[in-house]
Design an enzyme around this catalytic site. Structure first.
Site, PDB file in Angstrom:
ATOM      1  N   GLU A   1      64.942  37.448  -8.931  1.00 29.44           N
ATOM      2  CA  GLU A   1      64.438  36.120  -9.296  1.00 29.44           C
ATOM      3  C   GLU A   1      64.174  35.985 -10.800  1.00 29.44           C
ATOM      4  O   GLU A   1      63.040  35.745 -11.225  1.00 29.44           O
ATOM      5  CB  GLU A   1      63.153  35.812  -8.534  1.00 29.44           C
ATOM      6  CG  GLU A   1      63.321  35.756  -7.030  1.00 29.44           C
ATOM      7  CD  GLU A   1      62.041  35.291  -6.308  1.00 29.44           C
ATOM      8  OE1 GLU A   1      61.013  35.075  -6.977  1.00 29.44           O
ATOM      9  OE2 GLU A   1      62.096  35.135  -5.078  1.00 29.44           O
TER      10      GLU A   1
ATOM     11  N   GLU B   1      65.091  37.959   0.777  1.00 30.29           N
ATOM     12  CA  GLU B   1      63.656  37.758   1.026  1.00 30.29           C
ATOM     13  C   GLU B   1      63.455  36.467   1.803  1.00 30.29           C
ATOM     14  O   GLU B   1      64.038  35.430   1.453  1.00 30.29           O
ATOM     15  CB  GLU B   1      62.844  37.637  -0.272  1.00 30.29           C
ATOM     16  CG  GLU B   1      62.522  38.919  -0.959  1.00 30.29           C
ATOM     17  CD  GLU B   1      61.650  38.731  -2.207  1.00 30.29           C
ATOM     18  OE1 GLU B   1      60.725  37.894  -2.191  1.00 30.29           O
ATOM     19  OE2 GLU B   1      61.925  39.426  -3.198  1.00 30.29           O
TER      20      GLU B   1
HETATM   21  C1  BGP Z   1      58.924  36.457  -4.284  1.00 27.54           C
HETATM   22  C2  BGP Z   1      58.863  37.755  -5.041  1.00 27.54           C
HETATM   23  C3  BGP Z   1      58.118  38.844  -4.330  1.00 27.54           C
HETATM   24  C4  BGP Z   1      56.929  38.388  -3.513  1.00 27.54           C
HETATM   25  C5  BGP Z   1      57.188  37.086  -2.766  1.00 27.54           C
HETATM   26  C6  BGP Z   1      55.975  36.493  -2.089  1.00 27.54           C
HETATM   27  O1  BGP Z   1      59.150  35.400  -5.151  1.00 27.54           O
HETATM   28  O2  BGP Z   1      60.163  38.232  -5.313  1.00 27.54           O
HETATM   29  O3  BGP Z   1      57.816  39.825  -5.270  1.00 27.54           O
HETATM   30  O4  BGP Z   1      55.762  38.463  -4.221  1.00 27.54           O
HETATM   31  O5  BGP Z   1      57.747  36.127  -3.614  1.00 27.54           O
HETATM   32  O6  BGP Z   1      55.241  35.705  -2.972  1.00 27.54           O
HETATM   33  P1  BGP Z   1      53.698  35.866  -3.220  1.00 27.54           P
HETATM   34  O7  BGP Z   1      53.424  37.317  -3.401  1.00 27.54           O
HETATM   35  O8  BGP Z   1      53.422  35.082  -4.460  1.00 27.54           O
HETATM   36  O9  BGP Z   1      53.014  35.268  -2.042  1.00 27.54           O
END
Ligand code: BGP
Length: 458
Positions: A165, A363
């Site tokens: 990302e 993800e």
């Molecule tokens: C994505 C990232 C992850 C993870 C996920 C969940 O954008 O690649 O690293 O953190 O989001 O988001 P958050 O942790 O902000 O709830």
């Protein structure tokens, strides 16, 4: 029964920063996150930084057993650059080499497809101090780091990710102040984005030179931008939002070129980065072998209500307002809309506009606060998460039926982990983590995921 194609990959993603933690004398150098936490701990949720994460560095041997128990056939994690090369350049930390090699080996010994990411929002502070991604030296330092990784681990790893990302550190670090260095500087943001893209292309080049049969990709959050209505101004707003949020990395990564309309907007605002024709050639000639796609929520936009103040610093939002769709379904814990159909739309966009390149959903997941209250006989009954996965898998399956080239589904995440902005508030794991005892217990979704993987569908 929804049946996925043969050899479809089932697994999860995590990152080094969010899972490993660090211990005294492990030789790890300071990253941007370590430094920022030391300097401004009050900016972190409940004042908790990444020191412990889910203690994967210490407990990876036992943790890897959970991969098997939850039916993983694929797993993505990242190398922490600051662990491998504490100063960003030069000397390699041998303890890190031992750790990563042993961890990778144990994963592949279990017949789990390993995908290794080189960069998940973390840069050695030694480089950040000198301008980080604003400075072109970082691009060449990263290329050297990537080469080192391909040399050190290339016998174990054959599938790589250059960046996770990359738009997030650009917008969070240089526009909206959610990540260090917390600047509001669109010119710097554009240079950071461009330098990151160049670094990604150089890593692809070195990967292919060092190991011709390895495959390498970038992971992008390809949030579709949905217009409020079909009014031409709303449609235009969505189009521009997507130019920034998705196509700024998608087009150069897959097609080797930036969208002309994006270039025109940047020129109009005197935001063009410093670049050379040679660098553009590197970007053109080194595109990804496949794509990783992260998907959590859609982006909904409307035509902007107001013209920006002439003295306001530039934000992409000069071209669009965020729009809250009436009746939307929400994950209230994270404040993100749940819109399963987004996966189908992403898949069709890749199919129709990006040569139907191979991709993996890298993800997708649901962060929930206070999961302890769903605990029955020691197991978290996270039916909401199973429903979330099912809803998205139905759309993914529909896309595959319609010709999408998706080859796997990785959830966020394996074991509950530390989050950049929310520390341990929202839990995403298939396995729960007790912060006090470090005990790890498979959730209902973890057992469900194993069945999903064994049946290759549900
Ligand atoms: C994505 C990232 C992850 C993870 C996920 C969940 O954008 O690649 O690293 O953190 O989001 O988001 P958050 O942790 O902000 O709830």
């Amino acid at each position: 029964m929804i049946q996925f194609p043969k050899d479809f990959l089932w697994g999860s993603s995590t990152s080094g920063v969010q899972s490993e933690g660090y211990v005294a004398q492990d030789g790890k150098g300071e990253s941007n996150w370590d430094y920022w936490f030391k300097k401004e701990p009050y900016k972190f949720h409940q004042g908790i930084g990444p020191q412990k994460a889910s203690t994967f560095y210490e407990n990876y041997v036992e943790d890897i057993e959970f991969l098997e128990k939850t039916g993983h056939t694929a797993f993505r994690t990242s190398i922490q650059w600051s662990r491998l090369m504490p100063n960003g350049v030069g000397e390699v930390n041998q303890q890190a080499v031992v750790f990563y090699r042993d961890m990778f080996k144990r994963i592949i010994d279990k017949n789990i497809k390993l995908i290794v990411n080189l960069y998940h929002f973390d840069i050695p502070y030694a480089l950040q101090k000198n301008g980080g991604w604003e400075n072109k030296e970082t691009v060449y330092a990263y290329a050297e780091y990537a080469k080192e990784c391909f040399a050190l681990f290339g016998d174990l790893v054959d599938t790589w990710i250059t960046f996770n990302e990359p738009y997030v550190p650009v917008e969070c670090g240089y526009l909206y102040q959610y990540h260090y260095p917390c600047k509001v500087d669109a010119k710097a943001a554009v240079q950071v984005a461009y330098n990151t893209q160049l670094a990604s292309a150089l890593a692809i080049k070195h990967c292919h030179e060092q190991h011709a049969h390895h495959r390498i990709s970038i992971v992008l959050n390809l949030t579709p931008a949905y217009p409020r209505s079909q009014h031409p101004e709303d449609v235009k707003a969505a189009h521009i939002a997507e130019l920034f949020q998705a196509r700024s990395f998608l087009d150069p990564s897959v097609k080797g070129e930036y969208p002309q309309e994006l270039i025109d907007i940047l020129k109009e605002h005197q935001l063009m980065p410093e670049y050379t024709q040679d660098e553009l050639r590197v970007i053109k000639e080194n595109t990804v072998d496949f794509l990783g796609v992260n998907y959590y929520q859609p982006l909904r936009v409307a035509a902007p209500k107001y013209a920006p103040h002439p003295n306001s610093p530039f934000f992409p939002e000069h071209y669009y307002d965020h729009y809250v769709m009436p009746g939307r379904k929400m994950n209230p814990h994270r404040g993100w809309e749940i819109y399963e159909r987004g996966i189908y739309d992403i898949a069709m966009n890749i199919k129709n506009n990006y040569g139907n390149i191979d991709w993996i959903l890298t993800e997708n997941g649901m962060g929930v606060e206070g999961e302890e209250k769903y605990c029955v006989d020691g197991i978290i009954q996270d039916d909401y998460r199973i429903d979330f996965f099912k809803g998205h898998l139905i759309e993914l399956h529909r896309a595959i039926q319609d010709g999408a080239n998706c080859q796997g589904y990785l959830v966020w995440t394996f074991i509950d982990c530390w989050s950049w902005l929310n520390a341990y508030k929202n839990r995403y794991g298939l396995v729960s983590l007790d912060l006090q005892t470090q005990q790890k217990t498979i959730k209902k979704s973890g057992y469900w995921f194993k069945e999903l993987s064994q049946n290759n569908g549900f």
